[in-house]
Design a protein around this motif. Structure first.
Motif, PDB file in Angstrom:
ATOM      1  N   SER A 113       0.831  -1.214   0.000  1.00 37.84           N
ATOM      2  CA  SER A 113       0.000   0.000   0.000  1.00 37.84           C
ATOM      3  C   SER A 113       0.858   1.253   0.000  1.00 37.84           C
ATOM      4  N   ILE A 114       0.210   2.372  -0.336  1.00 37.33           N
ATOM      5  CA  ILE A 114       0.875   3.674  -0.348  1.00 37.33           C
ATOM      6  C   ILE A 114       0.064   4.649   0.499  1.00 37.33           C
ATOM      7  N   PRO A 115       0.701   5.360   1.436  1.00 40.67           N
ATOM      8  CA  PRO A 115      -0.019   6.391   2.207  1.00 40.67           C
ATOM      9  C   PRO A 115      -0.387   7.551   1.288  1.00 40.67           C
ATOM     10  N   VAL A 116      -1.640   7.957   1.345  1.00 39.54           N
ATOM     11  CA  VAL A 116      -2.102   9.083   0.530  1.00 39.54           C
ATOM     12  C   VAL A 116      -2.507  10.205   1.488  1.00 39.54           C
ATOM     13  N   ASN A 117      -1.561  11.051   1.825  1.00 32.34           N
ATOM     14  CA  ASN A 117      -1.790  12.195   2.700  1.00 32.34           C
ATOM     15  C   ASN A 117      -0.630  13.169   2.545  1.00 32.34           C
ATOM     16  N   LEU A 118      -0.658  14.249   3.294  1.00 32.10           N
ATOM     17  CA  LEU A 118       0.366  15.282   3.137  1.00 32.10           C
ATOM     18  C   LEU A 118       1.773  14.761   3.400  1.00 32.10           C
ATOM     19  N   GLY A 119       1.907  13.822   4.327  1.00 25.67           N
ATOM     20  CA  GLY A 119       3.225  13.280   4.633  1.00 25.67           C
ATOM     21  C   GLY A 119       3.550  12.025   3.861  1.00 25.67           C
ATOM     22  N   GLY A 120       2.640  11.574   3.007  1.00 23.04           N
ATOM     23  CA  GLY A 120       2.824  10.314   2.294  1.00 23.04           C
ATOM     24  C   GLY A 120       3.500  10.482   0.955  1.00 23.04           C
ATOM     25  N   GLU A 121       3.717   9.342   0.293  1.00 25.02           N
ATOM     26  CA  GLU A 121       4.363   9.357  -1.012  1.00 25.02           C
ATOM     27  C   GLU A 121       3.499  10.044  -2.052  1.00 25.02           C
ATOM     28  N   ILE A 122       2.189   9.900  -1.936  1.00 28.29           N
ATOM     29  CA  ILE A 122       1.225  10.620  -2.764  1.00 28.29           C
ATOM     30  C   ILE A 122       0.489  11.596  -1.853  1.00 28.29           C
ATOM     31  N   LYS A 123       0.443  12.870  -2.222  1.00 26.17           N
ATOM     32  CA  LYS A 123       0.062  13.930  -1.286  1.00 26.17           C
ATOM     33  C   LYS A 123      -1.417  13.975  -0.947  1.00 26.17           C
ATOM     34  N   ASN A 124      -2.306  13.681  -1.900  1.00 29.31           N
ATOM     35  CA  ASN A 124      -3.739  13.694  -1.597  1.00 29.31           C
ATOM     36  C   ASN A 124      -4.499  12.803  -2.571  1.00 29.31           C
ATOM     37  N   GLN A 125      -5.780  12.584  -2.258  1.00 32.36           N
ATOM     38  CA  GLN A 125      -6.596  11.656  -3.026  1.00 32.36           C
ATOM     39  C   GLN A 125      -6.906  12.156  -4.440  1.00 32.36           C
ATOM     40  N   THR A 126      -6.697  13.443  -4.666  1.00 30.46           N
ATOM     41  CA  THR A 126      -6.941  14.005  -6.006  1.00 30.46           C
ATOM     42  C   THR A 126      -6.105  13.292  -7.061  1.00 30.46           C
ATOM     43  N   TYR A 127      -4.893  12.890  -6.668  1.00 29.11           N
ATOM     44  CA  TYR A 127      -4.016  12.199  -7.618  1.00 29.11           C
ATOM     45  C   TYR A 127      -4.606  10.855  -8.037  1.00 29.11           C
ATOM     46  N   LEU A 128      -5.290  10.170  -7.093  1.00 32.89           N
ATOM     47  CA  LEU A 128      -5.942   8.904  -7.437  1.00 32.89           C
ATOM     48  C   LEU A 128      -7.115   9.146  -8.380  1.00 32.89           C
ATOM     49  N   THR A 129      -7.890  10.177  -8.065  1.00 35.20           N
ATOM     50  CA  THR A 129      -9.050  10.512  -8.897  1.00 35.20           C
ATOM     51  C   THR A 129      -8.622  10.855 -10.319  1.00 35.20           C
ATOM     52  N   ARG A 130      -7.508  11.562 -10.449  1.00 35.66           N
ATOM     53  CA  ARG A 130      -7.035  11.963 -11.780  1.00 35.66           C
ATOM     54  C   ARG A 130      -6.640  10.761 -12.626  1.00 35.66           C
ATOM     55  N   ILE A 131      -6.087   9.733 -11.989  1.00 37.35           N
ATOM     56  CA  ILE A 131      -5.739   8.519 -12.725  1.00 37.35           C
ATOM     57  C   ILE A 131      -6.982   7.939 -13.384  1.00 37.35           C
ATOM     58  N   ILE A 132      -8.054   7.815 -12.595  1.00 36.58           N
ATOM     59  CA  ILE A 132      -9.307   7.263 -13.102  1.00 36.58           C
ATOM     60  C   ILE A 132      -9.911   8.170 -14.168  1.00 36.58           C
ATOM     61  N   GLU A 133      -9.912   9.474 -13.921  1.00 37.86           N
ATOM     62  CA  GLU A 133     -10.477  10.421 -14.883  1.00 37.86           C
ATOM     63  C   GLU A 133      -9.730  10.365 -16.215  1.00 37.86           C
ATOM     64  N   ASN A 134      -8.412  10.250 -16.153  1.00 37.18           N
ATOM     65  CA  ASN A 134      -7.619  10.174 -17.382  1.00 37.18           C
ATOM     66  C   ASN A 134      -7.932   8.906 -18.170  1.00 37.18           C
ATOM     67  N   ILE A 135      -8.074   7.790 -17.473  1.00 34.24           N
ATOM     68  CA  ILE A 135      -8.421   6.533 -18.152  1.00 34.24           C
ATOM     69  C   ILE A 135      -9.784   6.657 -18.824  1.00 34.24           C
ATOM     70  N   ASN A 136     -10.755   7.215 -18.087  1.00 29.28           N
ATOM     71  CA  ASN A 136     -12.100   7.400 -18.657  1.00 29.28           C
ATOM     72  C   ASN A 136     -12.076   8.304 -19.879  1.00 29.28           C
ATOM     73  N   ASP A 137     -11.282   9.388 -19.808  1.00 27.42           N
ATOM     74  CA  ASP A 137     -11.210  10.340 -20.924  1.00 27.42           C
ATOM     75  C   ASP A 137     -10.494   9.734 -22.138  1.00 27.42           C
ATOM     76  N   ILE A 138      -9.379   9.052 -21.882  1.00 25.10           N
ATOM     77  CA  ILE A 138      -8.593   8.493 -22.990  1.00 25.10           C
ATOM     78  C   ILE A 138      -9.391   7.414 -23.725  1.00 25.10           C
ATOM     79  N   LEU A 139     -10.106   6.573 -22.961  1.00 22.00           N
ATOM     80  CA  LEU A 139     -10.891   5.505 -23.576  1.00 22.00           C
ATOM     81  C   LEU A 139     -12.263   5.985 -24.041  1.00 22.00           C
ATOM     82  N   GLN A 140     -12.612   7.246 -23.675  1.00 24.13           N
ATOM     83  CA  GLN A 140     -13.912   7.834 -24.039  1.00 24.13           C
ATOM     84  C   GLN A 140     -15.069   6.907 -23.631  1.00 24.13           C
ATOM     85  N   LEU A 141     -15.042   6.520 -22.382  1.00 28.08           N
ATOM     86  CA  LEU A 141     -16.055   5.604 -21.863  1.00 28.08           C
ATOM     87  C   LEU A 141     -17.369   6.332 -21.612  1.00 28.08           C
TER      88      LEU A 141
END
Length: 378
Positions: free
Chosen positions: A298-326
Protein backbone atom coordinates in the motif's frame (compact mmCIF):
# COMPACT_ATOMS: atom_id res chain seq x y z
CA UNK A 1 -54.74 15.16 21.45
CA UNK A 2 -56.09 16.54 18.20
CA UNK A 3 -57.08 14.27 15.35
CA UNK A 4 -54.27 15.81 13.24
CA UNK A 5 -51.66 14.95 15.88
CA UNK A 6 -53.05 11.42 16.27
CA UNK A 7 -52.94 10.91 12.50
CA UNK A 8 -49.34 12.11 12.37
CA UNK A 9 -48.13 9.86 15.20
CA UNK A 10 -49.76 6.70 13.84
CA UNK A 11 -48.53 7.49 10.31
CA UNK A 12 -45.06 8.19 11.70
CA UNK A 13 -44.95 4.77 13.40
CA UNK A 14 -46.18 2.85 10.34
CA UNK A 15 -44.00 4.67 7.79
CA UNK A 16 -40.85 4.41 9.91
CA UNK A 17 -41.48 0.71 10.57
CA UNK A 18 -42.01 -0.06 6.87
CA UNK A 19 -38.94 1.99 5.96
CA UNK A 20 -36.81 0.21 8.56
CA UNK A 21 -37.97 -3.23 7.36
CA UNK A 22 -37.28 -2.34 3.70
CA UNK A 23 -33.78 -1.08 4.51
CA UNK A 24 -33.11 -4.19 6.58
CA UNK A 25 -34.32 -6.37 3.69
CA UNK A 26 -31.93 -4.57 1.34
CA UNK A 27 -29.15 -5.09 3.87
CA UNK A 28 -29.80 -8.86 3.93
CA UNK A 29 -29.92 -8.92 0.13
CA UNK A 30 -26.60 -7.08 -0.22
CA UNK A 31 -24.93 -9.32 2.37
CA UNK A 32 -26.12 -12.45 0.55
CA UNK A 33 -25.45 -11.36 -3.04
CA UNK A 34 -22.17 -9.50 -2.57
CA UNK A 35 -20.59 -11.24 0.43
CA UNK A 36 -17.35 -11.95 -1.44
CA UNK A 37 -16.96 -8.36 -2.55
CA UNK A 38 -17.90 -7.00 0.88
CA UNK A 39 -15.33 -9.18 2.61
CA UNK A 40 -12.61 -8.21 0.14
CA UNK A 41 -11.45 -5.37 2.39
CA UNK A 42 -12.63 -3.33 5.33
CA UNK A 43 -13.54 -0.27 3.26
CA UNK A 44 -16.13 -2.14 1.19
CA UNK A 45 -18.10 -3.07 4.31
CA UNK A 46 -19.28 0.53 4.62
CA UNK A 47 -22.23 -0.19 2.29
CA UNK A 48 -23.89 -2.92 4.31
CA UNK A 49 -23.00 -1.39 7.68
CA UNK A 50 -24.33 2.00 6.60
CA UNK A 51 -27.62 0.37 5.57
CA UNK A 52 -27.84 -1.48 8.88
CA UNK A 53 -27.38 1.72 10.89
CA UNK A 54 -29.89 3.59 8.73
CA UNK A 55 -32.47 0.86 9.38
CA UNK A 56 -31.73 1.02 13.13
CA UNK A 57 -32.36 4.78 12.99
CA UNK A 58 -35.76 4.07 11.44
CA UNK A 59 -36.66 1.62 14.22
CA UNK A 60 -35.69 4.24 16.81
CA UNK A 61 -38.22 6.50 15.10
CA UNK A 62 -40.79 3.74 15.57
CA UNK A 63 -40.02 3.51 19.31
CA UNK A 64 -40.13 7.30 19.56
CA UNK A 65 -43.57 7.34 17.93
CA UNK A 66 -44.82 4.63 20.30
CA UNK A 67 -43.48 6.66 23.25
CA UNK A 68 -45.32 9.79 22.10
CA UNK A 69 -48.53 7.87 21.43
CA UNK A 70 -48.28 6.17 24.82
CA UNK A 71 -47.75 9.55 26.45
CA UNK A 72 -50.98 10.89 24.95
CA UNK A 73 -52.98 7.76 25.86
CA UNK A 74 -51.80 7.74 29.47
CA UNK A 75 -51.79 11.55 29.79
CA UNK A 76 -48.18 12.27 30.76
CA UNK A 77 -47.16 14.37 27.75
CA UNK A 78 -46.61 17.42 29.94
CA UNK A 79 -44.27 15.69 32.38
CA UNK A 80 -40.52 16.23 32.40
CA UNK A 81 -39.97 12.51 31.92
CA UNK A 82 -41.92 12.56 28.67
CA UNK A 83 -39.77 15.32 27.14
CA UNK A 84 -36.60 13.61 28.37
CA UNK A 85 -37.72 10.43 26.60
CA UNK A 86 -38.43 12.28 23.36
CA UNK A 87 -35.01 13.96 23.42
CA UNK A 88 -33.20 10.74 24.30
CA UNK A 89 -34.82 8.93 21.36
CA UNK A 90 -33.80 11.81 19.12
CA UNK A 91 -30.19 11.59 20.31
CA UNK A 92 -30.04 7.80 19.83
CA UNK A 93 -31.43 8.32 16.32
CA UNK A 94 -28.74 10.91 15.67
CA UNK A 95 -26.08 8.48 16.86
CA UNK A 96 -27.20 5.76 14.44
CA UNK A 97 -27.24 8.27 11.56
CA UNK A 98 -23.74 9.40 12.51
CA UNK A 99 -22.49 5.80 12.55
CA UNK A 100 -24.03 5.32 9.10
CA UNK A 101 -22.20 8.40 7.79
CA UNK A 102 -18.91 6.87 8.95
CA UNK A 103 -19.31 4.46 6.00
CA UNK A 104 -20.51 7.03 3.43
CA UNK A 105 -17.80 7.27 0.78
CA UNK A 106 -18.69 10.89 -0.01
CA UNK A 107 -19.19 12.06 3.58
CA UNK A 108 -16.99 15.00 4.69
CA UNK A 109 -13.39 13.89 5.07
CA UNK A 110 -13.28 14.49 8.82
CA UNK A 111 -15.91 11.80 9.40
CA UNK A 112 -15.57 9.20 6.61
CA UNK A 113 -13.61 6.25 8.04
CA UNK A 114 -12.12 8.62 10.63
CA UNK A 115 -12.60 6.68 13.84
CA UNK A 116 -10.90 9.30 16.01
CA UNK A 117 -13.28 12.10 14.97
CA UNK A 118 -16.33 9.82 15.13
CA UNK A 119 -15.43 8.95 18.72
CA UNK A 120 -15.25 12.65 19.51
CA UNK A 121 -18.66 13.29 17.97
CA UNK A 122 -20.15 10.29 19.79
CA UNK A 123 -18.75 11.76 23.02
CA UNK A 124 -20.50 15.04 22.17
CA UNK A 125 -23.75 13.13 21.56
CA UNK A 126 -23.45 11.38 24.94
CA UNK A 127 -22.68 14.70 26.64
CA UNK A 128 -25.70 16.24 24.93
CA UNK A 129 -27.91 13.42 26.18
CA UNK A 130 -26.64 13.96 29.75
CA UNK A 131 -27.29 17.70 29.53
CA UNK A 132 -30.74 17.04 28.06
CA UNK A 133 -31.49 14.68 30.94
CA UNK A 134 -30.23 17.02 33.69
CA UNK A 135 -31.54 20.41 32.51
CA UNK A 136 -35.27 19.80 33.16
CA UNK A 137 -34.53 18.84 36.77
CA UNK A 138 -32.21 21.82 37.30
CA UNK A 139 -34.50 24.35 35.66
CA UNK A 140 -37.85 22.99 36.89
CA UNK A 141 -40.59 25.43 35.99
CA UNK A 142 -38.00 27.71 34.39
CA UNK A 143 -37.37 25.14 31.66
CA UNK A 144 -39.79 27.06 29.43
CA UNK A 145 -38.90 30.74 29.07
CA UNK A 146 -40.83 32.95 26.65
CA UNK A 147 -42.16 29.82 24.93
CA UNK A 148 -38.66 28.40 24.46
CA UNK A 149 -37.95 24.96 25.94
CA UNK A 150 -34.36 25.34 27.18
CA UNK A 151 -33.66 21.63 27.72
CA UNK A 152 -34.35 20.83 24.05
CA UNK A 153 -31.84 23.38 22.66
CA UNK A 154 -28.75 21.06 22.87
CA UNK A 155 -30.62 18.38 20.91
CA UNK A 156 -31.66 20.91 18.25
CA UNK A 157 -28.07 22.12 17.84
CA UNK A 158 -26.89 18.54 17.52
CA UNK A 159 -29.58 17.88 14.91
CA UNK A 160 -28.48 20.95 12.94
CA UNK A 161 -24.90 19.62 12.80
CA UNK A 162 -26.07 16.16 11.75
CA UNK A 163 -28.36 17.61 9.07
CA UNK A 164 -25.36 19.46 7.67
CA UNK A 165 -23.40 16.19 7.47
CA UNK A 166 -26.34 14.38 5.88
CA UNK A 167 -26.93 17.16 3.35
CA UNK A 168 -23.30 17.23 2.19
CA UNK A 169 -23.02 13.42 2.08
CA UNK A 170 -26.26 12.84 0.19
CA UNK A 171 -25.65 15.59 -2.35
CA UNK A 172 -22.13 14.38 -3.12
CA UNK A 173 -23.25 10.76 -3.40
CA UNK A 174 -26.10 11.46 -5.81
CA UNK A 175 -24.23 14.15 -7.77
CA UNK A 176 -21.31 11.82 -8.45
CA UNK A 177 -23.71 9.26 -9.90
CA UNK A 178 -25.22 11.84 -12.26
CA UNK A 179 -28.30 12.36 -10.07
CA UNK A 180 -27.82 16.01 -9.15
CA UNK A 181 -31.57 16.70 -9.12
CA UNK A 182 -32.09 13.94 -6.55
CA UNK A 183 -29.12 15.35 -4.64
CA UNK A 184 -30.76 18.78 -4.49
CA UNK A 185 -34.09 17.25 -3.48
CA UNK A 186 -32.29 15.32 -0.73
CA UNK A 187 -30.84 18.58 0.62
CA UNK A 188 -34.30 20.17 0.69
CA UNK A 189 -35.72 17.10 2.47
CA UNK A 190 -32.98 17.21 5.11
CA UNK A 191 -33.64 20.93 5.60
CA UNK A 192 -37.34 20.12 6.13
CA UNK A 193 -36.32 17.43 8.63
CA UNK A 194 -34.46 20.06 10.67
CA UNK A 195 -37.33 22.55 10.40
CA UNK A 196 -39.72 19.87 11.69
CA UNK A 197 -37.77 19.80 14.96
CA UNK A 198 -37.86 23.54 15.60
CA UNK A 199 -41.31 23.40 17.20
CA UNK A 200 -39.85 21.18 19.98
CA UNK A 201 -37.81 24.19 21.14
CA UNK A 202 -39.76 27.23 19.96
CA UNK A 203 -43.26 26.41 21.13
CA UNK A 204 -44.88 29.24 19.17
CA UNK A 205 -43.38 28.05 15.88
CA UNK A 206 -46.15 27.21 13.41
CA UNK A 207 -49.35 25.49 14.49
CA UNK A 208 -50.49 21.94 15.13
CA UNK A 209 -51.44 21.25 11.50
CA UNK A 210 -48.40 22.86 9.82
CA UNK A 211 -45.85 21.31 12.21
CA UNK A 212 -47.25 17.81 11.87
CA UNK A 213 -47.62 18.22 8.11
CA UNK A 214 -43.95 19.20 7.78
CA UNK A 215 -42.91 16.27 9.99
CA UNK A 216 -44.80 13.65 8.01
CA UNK A 217 -43.59 15.02 4.66
CA UNK A 218 -39.97 15.28 5.88
CA UNK A 219 -39.80 11.79 7.36
CA UNK A 220 -41.59 10.08 4.49
CA UNK A 221 -39.35 11.82 1.96
CA UNK A 222 -36.20 11.07 3.98
CA UNK A 223 -37.03 7.36 4.13
CA UNK A 224 -37.67 7.40 0.37
CA UNK A 225 -34.27 9.04 -0.12
CA UNK A 226 -32.64 6.31 1.99
CA UNK A 227 -34.23 3.68 -0.26
CA UNK A 228 -33.04 5.44 -3.44
CA UNK A 229 -29.56 5.65 -1.93
CA UNK A 230 -29.62 1.93 -1.09
CA UNK A 231 -30.65 1.16 -4.67
CA UNK A 232 -27.67 3.10 -6.05
CA UNK A 233 -25.40 1.11 -3.73
CA UNK A 234 -26.82 -2.17 -5.05
CA UNK A 235 -26.27 -1.01 -8.64
CA UNK A 236 -22.70 0.05 -7.87
CA UNK A 237 -21.87 -3.26 -6.18
CA UNK A 238 -23.36 -5.18 -9.11
CA UNK A 239 -21.16 -3.26 -11.57
CA UNK A 240 -17.97 -3.41 -9.50
CA UNK A 241 -15.42 -5.68 -11.24
CA UNK A 242 -13.89 -8.51 -9.22
CA UNK A 243 -10.14 -8.19 -8.54
CA UNK A 244 -9.33 -11.44 -10.35
CA UNK A 245 -11.02 -10.36 -13.59
CA UNK A 246 -9.03 -7.14 -13.99
CA UNK A 247 -5.65 -7.34 -15.71
CA UNK A 248 -3.14 -4.59 -16.44
CA UNK A 249 0.01 -4.64 -18.54
CA UNK A 250 2.56 -1.81 -18.40
CA UNK A 251 4.17 -1.75 -21.86
CA UNK A 252 6.42 1.33 -21.79
CA UNK A 253 6.60 4.78 -20.29
CA UNK A 254 3.06 6.32 -20.39
CA UNK A 255 1.73 3.24 -22.21
CA UNK A 256 -0.32 0.40 -20.73
CA UNK A 257 -3.02 -2.15 -21.62
CA UNK A 258 -6.14 -2.62 -19.50
CA UNK A 259 -8.70 -5.44 -19.45
CA UNK A 260 -11.95 -5.17 -17.41
CA UNK A 261 -14.71 -7.35 -18.96
CA UNK A 262 -17.36 -6.09 -16.50
CA UNK A 263 -16.91 -2.61 -17.95
CA UNK A 264 -16.69 -3.87 -21.55
CA UNK A 265 -13.00 -2.95 -21.64
CA UNK A 266 -11.09 -5.64 -23.51
CA UNK A 267 -7.30 -5.24 -23.80
CA UNK A 268 -7.60 -1.52 -24.46
CA UNK A 269 -4.28 0.27 -24.97
CA UNK A 270 -4.03 3.52 -23.00
CA UNK A 271 -1.46 6.22 -23.72
CA UNK A 272 -1.18 8.70 -20.86
CA UNK A 273 0.94 10.97 -23.07
CA UNK A 274 2.13 14.01 -21.13
CA UNK A 275 0.25 12.94 -17.99
CA UNK A 276 3.34 11.25 -16.61
CA UNK A 277 2.55 11.91 -12.94
CA UNK A 278 -0.66 9.87 -13.10
CA UNK A 279 1.10 7.08 -15.01
CA UNK A 280 3.99 6.90 -12.53
CA UNK A 281 1.61 6.86 -9.57
CA UNK A 282 -0.34 3.97 -11.10
CA UNK A 283 2.94 2.16 -11.83
CA UNK A 284 4.01 2.61 -8.20
CA UNK A 285 0.79 0.98 -7.00
CA UNK A 286 1.27 -1.88 -9.48
CA UNK A 287 4.88 -2.53 -8.41
CA UNK A 288 3.95 -2.56 -4.73
CA UNK A 289 0.95 -4.82 -5.31
CA UNK A 290 2.90 -7.32 -7.43
CA UNK A 291 6.21 -7.45 -5.60
CA UNK A 292 5.51 -6.07 -2.12
CA UNK A 293 4.39 -7.93 0.98
CA UNK A 294 2.15 -6.83 3.83
CA UNK A 295 2.16 -3.06 4.40
CA UNK A 296 4.58 -2.50 1.52
CA UNK A 297 1.72 -3.27 -0.92
CA UNK A 298 0.00 0.00 0.00
CA UNK A 299 0.88 3.67 -0.35
CA UNK A 300 -0.02 6.39 2.21
CA UNK A 301 -2.10 9.08 0.53
CA UNK A 302 -1.79 12.20 2.70
CA UNK A 303 0.37 15.28 3.14
CA UNK A 304 3.23 13.28 4.63
CA UNK A 305 2.82 10.31 2.29
CA UNK A 306 4.36 9.36 -1.01
CA UNK A 307 1.22 10.62 -2.76
CA UNK A 308 0.06 13.93 -1.29
CA UNK A 309 -3.74 13.69 -1.60
CA UNK A 310 -6.60 11.66 -3.03
CA UNK A 311 -6.94 14.01 -6.01
CA UNK A 312 -4.02 12.20 -7.62
CA UNK A 313 -5.94 8.90 -7.44
CA UNK A 314 -9.05 10.51 -8.90
CA UNK A 315 -7.04 11.96 -11.78
CA UNK A 316 -5.74 8.52 -12.73
CA UNK A 317 -9.31 7.26 -13.10
CA UNK A 318 -10.48 10.42 -14.88
CA UNK A 319 -7.62 10.17 -17.38
CA UNK A 320 -8.42 6.53 -18.15
CA UNK A 321 -12.10 7.40 -18.66
CA UNK A 322 -11.21 10.34 -20.92
CA UNK A 323 -8.59 8.49 -22.99
CA UNK A 324 -10.89 5.51 -23.58
CA UNK A 325 -13.91 7.83 -24.04
CA UNK A 326 -16.06 5.60 -21.86
CA UNK A 327 -19.78 6.26 -21.58
CA UNK A 328 -21.54 6.63 -18.22
CA UNK A 329 -22.27 2.91 -17.93
CA UNK A 330 -18.63 1.97 -18.58
CA UNK A 331 -16.88 4.71 -16.65
CA UNK A 332 -14.52 3.51 -13.97
CA UNK A 333 -14.95 4.48 -10.35
CA UNK A 334 -11.90 5.05 -8.17
CA UNK A 335 -12.94 2.06 -6.06
CA UNK A 336 -12.82 -0.20 -9.13
CA UNK A 337 -9.01 -0.02 -9.14
CA UNK A 338 -8.06 1.16 -5.66
CA UNK A 339 -8.82 -0.23 -2.22
CA UNK A 340 -8.79 1.87 0.95
CA UNK A 341 -7.27 -0.19 3.77
CA UNK A 342 -7.33 2.38 6.57
CA UNK A 343 -4.95 4.97 8.01
CA UNK A 344 -4.94 6.91 4.71
CA UNK A 345 -3.43 3.92 2.87
CA UNK A 346 -4.55 2.63 -0.53
CA UNK A 347 -3.51 -0.31 -2.68
CA UNK A 348 -4.35 -1.64 -6.12
CA UNK A 349 -7.31 -4.07 -6.18
CA UNK A 350 -5.89 -6.16 -9.01
CA UNK A 351 -4.50 -9.54 -7.98
CA UNK A 352 -0.68 -9.70 -8.36
CA UNK A 353 -0.78 -12.45 -11.01
CA UNK A 354 -2.82 -10.18 -13.30
CA UNK A 355 -0.23 -7.39 -13.21
CA UNK A 356 2.47 -7.47 -15.90
CA UNK A 357 5.29 -4.93 -16.11
CA UNK A 358 7.81 -4.74 -18.93
CA UNK A 359 11.24 -5.80 -17.62
CA UNK A 360 13.10 -2.81 -19.13
CA UNK A 361 10.49 -0.39 -17.78
CA UNK A 362 10.85 -1.95 -14.34
CA UNK A 363 14.63 -1.54 -14.37
CA UNK A 364 14.42 2.08 -15.55
CA UNK A 365 11.86 2.91 -12.86
CA UNK A 366 13.95 1.26 -10.16
CA UNK A 367 17.00 3.33 -11.10
CA UNK A 368 15.12 6.65 -11.35
CA UNK A 369 12.70 6.30 -8.39
CA UNK A 370 13.16 8.96 -5.71
CA UNK A 371 11.88 6.58 -3.06
CA UNK A 372 14.66 4.01 -2.58
CA UNK A 373 12.21 1.58 -0.95
CA UNK A 374 11.34 0.37 -4.45
CA UNK A 375 14.78 -1.18 -4.83
CA UNK A 376 14.13 -3.16 -1.66
CA UNK A 377 10.66 -4.19 -2.86
CA UNK A 378 12.01 -5.32 -6.24
Amino acid sequence: MTEVAKFYILSHICIAFIGGVLLLALWFNIRNRFSQLLEEDESQKRVDKALLYLSMAMFVWVLSGCWIFGGTVFHFTQSQGFFIGVNIFSIVNNMFLLLALFYFYYAPGFIYHNLKNVKKIVAVIILTSIITFILPFLLGENNVVQNIRISAIPDLLLSAFLCYLLGVSFYRTFAYRGLKIIGLIAVVIILLTFISQISEVFLNFGNDFSNNFIKIIAKTSLISTFLVLATTWVIRLASTPKPNEISIHFLDWSLMKLNIPTKNIYDQTIDFGSKTTQYKNLLKFAIRRKYGEGDSQSIPVNLGGEIKNQTYLTRIIENINDILQLDDAQKLDRRDLFTFIGESKYRLRIVPNNITIDKTLLEEFSESAENKDYKTIL
